[in-house]
Motif scaffolding. Structure first.
Motif, PDB file in Angstrom:
ATOM      1  N   SER A   2       1.265   8.136   0.911  1.00 25.53           N
ATOM      2  CA  SER A   2       0.661   6.826   0.727  1.00 25.53           C
ATOM      3  C   SER A   2      -0.552   6.670   1.630  1.00 25.53           C
ATOM      4  O   SER A   2      -0.757   7.420   2.581  1.00 25.53           O
ATOM      5  N   LEU A  53       0.839  -6.832  -8.073  1.00 26.15           N
ATOM      6  CA  LEU A  53       1.982  -6.202  -7.414  1.00 26.15           C
ATOM      7  C   LEU A  53       2.794  -5.329  -8.352  1.00 26.15           C
ATOM      8  O   LEU A  53       3.452  -4.393  -7.909  1.00 26.15           O
ATOM      9  N   TRP A  60       0.391   0.119  -5.670  1.00 25.88           N
ATOM     10  CA  TRP A  60       1.237   0.032  -4.475  1.00 25.88           C
ATOM     11  C   TRP A  60       2.395   1.021  -4.506  1.00 25.88           C
ATOM     12  O   TRP A  60       3.166   1.054  -5.451  1.00 25.88           O
ATOM     13  N   PRO A  64       3.539  -4.982  -1.477  1.00 26.36           N
ATOM     14  CA  PRO A  64       3.326  -5.690  -0.213  1.00 26.36           C
ATOM     15  C   PRO A  64       3.895  -7.099  -0.247  1.00 26.36           C
ATOM     16  O   PRO A  64       4.043  -7.696  -1.310  1.00 26.36           O
ATOM     17  N   LEU A  73       0.141  -2.733   4.164  1.00 32.67           N
ATOM     18  CA  LEU A  73      -0.130  -2.381   2.777  1.00 32.67           C
ATOM     19  C   LEU A  73      -0.037  -0.873   2.595  1.00 32.67           C
ATOM     20  O   LEU A  73      -0.731  -0.121   3.277  1.00 32.67           O
ATOM     21  N   CYS A  75      -0.382   1.906  -0.324  1.00 31.92           N
ATOM     22  CA  CYS A  75      -0.782   2.140  -1.706  1.00 31.92           C
ATOM     23  C   CYS A  75      -0.712   3.625  -2.026  1.00 31.92           C
ATOM     24  O   CYS A  75      -0.683   4.470  -1.126  1.00 31.92           O
TER      25      CYS A  75
END
Length: 118
Positions: A2, A53, A60, A64, A73, A75
């Protein structure tokens, strides 16, 4: 993998080193490292308008949560640069700090700060 980004409010400019220290203190469990500010929540609201979202193409890796203190955060890596660019602009617009873990960098607050660099 991520791409991690953090958003919070600072009354004055902050360096990359200061940002990293604050995040380390937070991750070590120190309470009240970050103060609440409505600008953080407004930045979140603007961000999720651009990057919802949920959905088939969600950006994501972990959805979040809205906060007025600290946005954490996470992603998906292939969307990271895109989100970081948008988030840096939103952070400047809302007067908050945006810290991007990969690649590291701290964007300026809107209050006349200079851009921090490594």
């Amino acid at each position: 993998m991520s791409f991690d980004l953090y958003v919070w409010h600072e009354p004055d400019s902050i360096t990359v080193g200061d940002a990293e220290t604050k995040l380390e203190r937070h991750h070590d469990g120190e309470p009240a490292v970050f103060a609440a500010d409505p600008a953080v929540g407004r930045c979140f609201d603007a961000l999720v308008e651009r990057f919802p979202l949920e959905g088939d193409d969600s950006a994501w890796s972990v959805p979040p949560a809205r906060s007025e203190t600290l946005l954490e955060l996470f992603c998906v890596s292939h969307r990271g640069p895109e989100i970081a660019d948008v988030l840096r602009d939103l952070a400047a617009e809302h007067g908050v700090v945006c810290y991007v873990v990969f690649p590291a960098g701290c964007s300026p607050t809107a209050r006349g700060s200079r851009r921090a660099s490594r």
